[in-house]
Design an enzyme around this catalytic site. Structure first.
Site, PDB file in Angstrom:
ATOM      1  N   SER A  48       0.801  -1.224   0.000  1.00  0.00           N
ATOM      2  CA  SER A  48       0.000   0.000   0.000  1.00  0.00           C
ATOM      3  C   SER A  48       0.836   1.277   0.000  1.00  0.00           C
ATOM      4  O   SER A  48       0.524   2.206  -0.755  1.00  0.00           O
ATOM      5  CB  SER A  48      -0.979  -0.028   1.173  1.00  0.00           C
ATOM      6  OG  SER A  48      -1.836  -1.125   1.029  1.00  0.00           O
ATOM      7  N   LYS A  92      -9.499  -5.917  11.031  1.00  0.00           N
ATOM      8  CA  LYS A  92     -10.598  -5.481  10.155  1.00  0.00           C
ATOM      9  C   LYS A  92     -11.976  -5.555  10.835  1.00  0.00           C
ATOM     10  O   LYS A  92     -12.853  -4.759  10.527  1.00  0.00           O
ATOM     11  CB  LYS A  92     -10.628  -6.331   8.877  1.00  0.00           C
ATOM     12  CG  LYS A  92      -9.509  -6.032   7.905  1.00  0.00           C
ATOM     13  CD  LYS A  92      -9.710  -6.851   6.633  1.00  0.00           C
ATOM     14  CE  LYS A  92      -8.579  -6.676   5.665  1.00  0.00           C
ATOM     15  NZ  LYS A  92      -8.800  -7.376   4.392  1.00  0.00           N
ATOM     16  N   ASP A 144     -12.616  -4.369  -0.322  1.00  0.00           N
ATOM     17  CA  ASP A 144     -12.114  -5.663  -0.817  1.00  0.00           C
ATOM     18  C   ASP A 144     -13.049  -6.278  -1.858  1.00  0.00           C
ATOM     19  O   ASP A 144     -12.589  -6.771  -2.900  1.00  0.00           O
ATOM     20  CB  ASP A 144     -11.965  -6.657   0.345  1.00  0.00           C
ATOM     21  CG  ASP A 144     -10.651  -6.470   1.095  1.00  0.00           C
ATOM     22  OD1 ASP A 144      -9.693  -5.930   0.514  1.00  0.00           O
ATOM     23  OD2 ASP A 144     -10.593  -6.876   2.276  1.00  0.00           O
ATOM     24  N   GLY A 202     -14.041 -21.212   0.705  1.00  0.00           N
ATOM     25  CA  GLY A 202     -13.729 -20.465   1.922  1.00  0.00           C
ATOM     26  C   GLY A 202     -14.942 -19.667   2.380  1.00  0.00           C
ATOM     27  O   GLY A 202     -15.848 -19.383   1.578  1.00  0.00           O
ATOM     28  N   ALA A 203     -14.953 -19.340   3.672  1.00  0.00           N
ATOM     29  CA  ALA A 203     -16.091 -18.595   4.232  1.00  0.00           C
ATOM     30  C   ALA A 203     -15.602 -17.583   5.268  1.00  0.00           C
ATOM     31  O   ALA A 203     -16.334 -17.213   6.175  1.00  0.00           O
ATOM     32  CB  ALA A 203     -17.092 -19.570   4.855  1.00  0.00           C
TER      33      ALA A 203
END
Ligand code: NAP
Length: 278
Positions: free
Chosen positions: A23, A70, A106, A129-130
Site C-alpha cells: 500500500s 478489520k 475488498d 472459503g467462508a
C-alpha cells in the site's frame, strides 16, 4: 514524492504485520501523480482502540486496515457504510467532517478484477472459503447478480455465510467435481511457504472456467498454474489488491486513481521480491 512540509496530510496502513505491505508504494505513487501534499506510511499496530484514538488526536486523514484488525476496528468508528456493515469488516477509514467512517473496498476490488476478464451477472460462481475474504467477495458478487455456491472446510461457518448470501453450500470434504463458470479461492491454501498446496483437484478444472485466487504470494499459485494448463482464464490476487487500493484512494481524495501505474508498480515490486526470495 511531494516534499513533506508543515501542511502534509498523513495517511497510513495499520495492521500486524505491515512491513511487506504494497500500500505505501501504490498510494504514494497516486498522491504524487496528482501532486497532492500527502504521504502514506505503514504503522504496525497491536492495540486497535488506541490506534483509532491516535488517529483522531493526530488528525490522520485516512487509514487502510489490515489483518488482524478489520473486524474489531468497527466498534471504534463513528459510522460504517452499508457494505462494511453487511460484510462485518472495515479495511478503509475515511475522515469526513471530523467523523471516522468505515468502508470495505475488498469486495469491489475483487469484482473489478473479475469484471476485467468475464461477465458476472447470472454467472455460476463457486467460492472456496467462508472467512473475511469470502464474505467481502461474496457480497460484491451477489450484488452484481452472480449465482453463488460456498464451499468450506468448517460446515457451520460455511452454512452461515451461504445463508446470508442466499447461496448453496457444499462441505469441502463432500466436494466431488466443479460445475461453475467462475471459481474463486479465498482460503490461504497455496500461500508461501505451502505453495505446493491446492484446494481442488486440477482434473476438475475445465477450459470454459475463470479461476481467481486471492492469494498473491506466490503470484502464480499452484491453483492458477493448474488452471492455466487446463485452458482457463486466470485472475491473480494482486490485481484485486491494487483495485481495492485504487478505490481507497478515490474515497480519500475524490480523485481518479492512476490505476495503470499502480498496477504496473505492484507487479514489478512483487516479481522482484519473489525473484529475490522475499
Ligand atoms: P480467514 O478469515 O481466516 O478465512 C480463511 C478461510 O480459509 C476459512 O474459510 C477457512 O476455513 C479456510 N481455510 C483455511 N485454511 C484452510 C485449509 N488448510 N483447507 C481448507 N480451507 C482452509 O482469512 P481471510 O481474511 O478470508 O483471507 C484468506 C486469504 O485471502 C489469505 O491468504 C489472504 O491473504 C487473502 N486475501 C487477499 C486479498 C487480496 O486483496 N488479494 C484480500 C483479502 C484476503 P474454516 O472456516 O474451515 O477455518
Amino acid at each position: 514524492m511531494t516534499t513533506i512540509d508543515g501542511k502534509t496530510k498523513v495517511y497510513a496502513v495499520i495492521g500486524n504485520p505491515v512491513a511487506h505491505s504494497f500500500s505505501p508504494l501504490i498510494q504514494n505513487l497516486a498522491f504524487a501523480h496528482h501532486q497532492l501534499n500527502a504521504v502514506y506510511v505503514a504503522l504496525p499496530v497491536t492495540a486497535i482502540g488506541d490506534a483509532i484514538t491516535g488517529m483522531r488526536a493526530l488528525d490522520l486523514q485516512g487509514l487502510s486496515v489490515t489483518i488482524p484488525h478489520k473486524e474489531q476496528v468497527m466498534a471504534h468508528l463513528d459510522a460504517c457504510d452499508q457494505d462494511a456493515e453487511r460484510i462485518g469488516a472495515v479495511n478503509t477509514i475515511v475522515r469526513r467532517d471530523n467523523r471516522l467512517i468505515g468502508y470495505n473496498t475488498d469486495g469491489r476490488g475483487a469484482l473489478r478484477a473479475l469484471e476485467a476478464k468475464t461477465q458476472i451477472k447470472d454467472a455460476a460462481v463457486t467460492i472456496m472459503g467462508a472467512g473475511g475474504g469470502a464474505r467481502a467477495v461474496g457480497y460484491a458478487l451477489r450484488a452484481a447478480g452472480a449465482r453463488l455456491t460456498i464451499v468450506n472446510r468448517s460446515i457451520e461457518r460455511g452454512r452461515r455465510l451461504a445463508g446470508e448470501l442466499k447461496a448453496m453450500f457444499i462441505p469441502l470434504k463432500q466436494l466431488n467435481g466443479l460445475d461453475c463458470q467462475i471459481l474463486i479461492n479465498t482460503t490461504p491454501v497455496g500461500m508461501t511457504p505451502n505453495a505446493d498446496n491446492i484446494i481442488v483437484s486440477p482434473a476438475w478444472l475445465h477450459d470454459n472456467m475463470v479461476v481467481m485466487d486471492l492469494v498473491y504470494n506466490p503470484l502464480q499459485t499452484r491453483l492458477l498454474t493448474a488452471a492455466a494448463a487446463a485452458g482457463c482464464q486466470t485472475v491473480d490476487g494482486l490485481g484485486m489488491l491494487v483495485y481495492q487500493g485504487a478505490i481507497q484512494f478515490e474515497l480519500w481524495t475524490g480523485k481518479r486513481a492512476p490505476l495503470d501505474q499502480m498496477m504496473q508498480t505492484a507487479y514489478q515490486i512483487l516479481q522482484s521480491r519473489q525473484q529475490a526470495g522475499g
